[in-house]
Design a protein around this motif. Sequence first.
Motif, PDB file in Angstrom:
ATOM      1  N   MET A   1      15.440  65.734  53.016  1.00 60.65           N
ATOM      2  CA  MET A   1      15.006  64.734  53.972  1.00 60.65           C
ATOM      3  C   MET A   1      13.966  65.369  54.902  1.00 60.65           C
ATOM      4  N   ASN A   2      12.881  64.656  55.171  1.00 64.26           N
ATOM      5  CA  ASN A   2      11.867  65.200  56.065  1.00 64.26           C
ATOM      6  C   ASN A   2      12.299  65.040  57.529  1.00 64.26           C
ATOM      7  N   ILE A   3      11.642  65.767  58.414  1.00 65.08           N
ATOM      8  CA  ILE A   3      12.035  65.789  59.816  1.00 65.08           C
ATOM      9  C   ILE A   3      11.921  64.411  60.462  1.00 65.08           C
ATOM     10  N   GLU A   4      10.901  63.641  60.109  1.00 63.45           N
ATOM     11  CA  GLU A   4      10.721  62.316  60.701  1.00 63.45           C
ATOM     12  C   GLU A   4      11.879  61.380  60.343  1.00 63.45           C
ATOM     13  N   GLN A   5      12.293  61.405  59.073  1.00 60.85           N
ATOM     14  CA  GLN A   5      13.418  60.567  58.652  1.00 60.85           C
ATOM     15  C   GLN A   5      14.716  61.029  59.310  1.00 60.85           C
ATOM     16  N   GLU A   6      14.900  62.348  59.402  1.00 54.53           N
ATOM     17  CA  GLU A   6      16.098  62.866  60.060  1.00 54.53           C
ATOM     18  C   GLU A   6      16.150  62.443  61.525  1.00 54.53           C
ATOM     19  N   MET A   7      15.007  62.483  62.195  1.00 55.76           N
ATOM     20  CA  MET A   7      14.964  62.048  63.593  1.00 55.76           C
ATOM     21  C   MET A   7      15.333  60.575  63.711  1.00 55.76           C
ATOM     22  N   TYR A   8      14.756  59.751  62.832  1.00 58.40           N
ATOM     23  CA  TYR A   8      15.048  58.307  62.858  1.00 58.40           C
ATOM     24  C   TYR A   8      16.531  58.054  62.628  1.00 58.40           C
ATOM     25  N   ASP A   9      17.104  58.721  61.644  1.00 64.17           N
ATOM     26  CA  ASP A   9      18.530  58.536  61.352  1.00 64.17           C
ATOM     27  C   ASP A   9      19.393  58.962  62.538  1.00 64.17           C
ATOM     28  N   ARG A  10      19.070  60.097  63.137  1.00 62.68           N
ATOM     29  CA  ARG A  10      19.850  60.581  64.279  1.00 62.68           C
ATOM     30  C   ARG A  10      19.758  59.626  65.472  1.00 62.68           C
ATOM     31  N   VAL A  11      18.556  59.168  65.771  1.00 58.45           N
ATOM     32  CA  VAL A  11      18.393  58.338  66.972  1.00 58.45           C
ATOM     33  C   VAL A  11      18.986  56.942  66.771  1.00 58.45           C
ATOM     34  N   THR A  12      18.898  56.382  65.576  1.00 61.05           N
ATOM     35  CA  THR A  12      19.498  55.061  65.366  1.00 61.05           C
ATOM     36  C   THR A  12      21.029  55.134  65.401  1.00 61.05           C
ATOM     37  N   ARG A  13      21.602  56.214  64.864  1.00 59.87           N
ATOM     38  CA  ARG A  13      23.059  56.394  64.979  1.00 59.87           C
ATOM     39  C   ARG A  13      23.468  56.538  66.450  1.00 59.87           C
ATOM     40  N   PHE A  14      22.670  57.266  67.202  1.00 60.19           N
ATOM     41  CA  PHE A  14      22.951  57.438  68.627  1.00 60.19           C
ATOM     42  C   PHE A  14      22.919  56.088  69.347  1.00 60.19           C
ATOM     43  N   ILE A  15      21.908  55.274  69.062  1.00 59.89           N
ATOM     44  CA  ILE A  15      21.792  53.956  69.699  1.00 59.89           C
ATOM     45  C   ILE A  15      23.015  53.101  69.367  1.00 59.89           C
ATOM     46  N   GLU A  16      23.428  53.100  68.105  1.00 64.96           N
ATOM     47  CA  GLU A  16      24.594  52.297  67.708  1.00 64.96           C
ATOM     48  C   GLU A  16      25.851  52.734  68.455  1.00 64.96           C
TER      49      GLU A  16
END
Length: 147
Positions: A1-16
């Motif tokens: 997984m690239n860093i941009e996708q990892e960031m998106y996944d982490r931040v959306t989980r955090f928001i939820e």
Amino acid sequence: MNIEQEMYDRVTRFIEKRFPKDWGGAAIIHTEEGSFFTSVAVESANGSVLLCIETGAICEAHKFNEKVTHCLCVVRDDEKSPFKVLSPCGVCQERLRYWGTNVNVGVTTDDGSIKFVTLHELQPYHWTKAYPADELEHFEKLDLNLN
């Protein structure tokens, strides 16, 4: 997984987790050292003291003296709405520019896809171009790329 996708996944989980209902938004920063810093907007009844969503994560990077490589801000209207990437405002662009023009930032796209561009691509006509590099002494001492 690239860093941009990892960031998106982490931040959306955090928001939820942080905002299980209604509106939610958070930012995530990645540093050269491999750290991730996450933040939310500071809420206040006084609108004049509000800060951007990214501000806390930017402050964390400064606190730990880590060089920012990527920044991403994501929001949603409510728990049933899709996530949206917000391009950094002008103030946050200035804050992130502390680490140079090659910082990658998530930007809003027409199709909702995840896209990152450098600060230089986002703002190619930055005001610092009006000054010789030696006049920007503070930035020179940081060995930053201002072009």
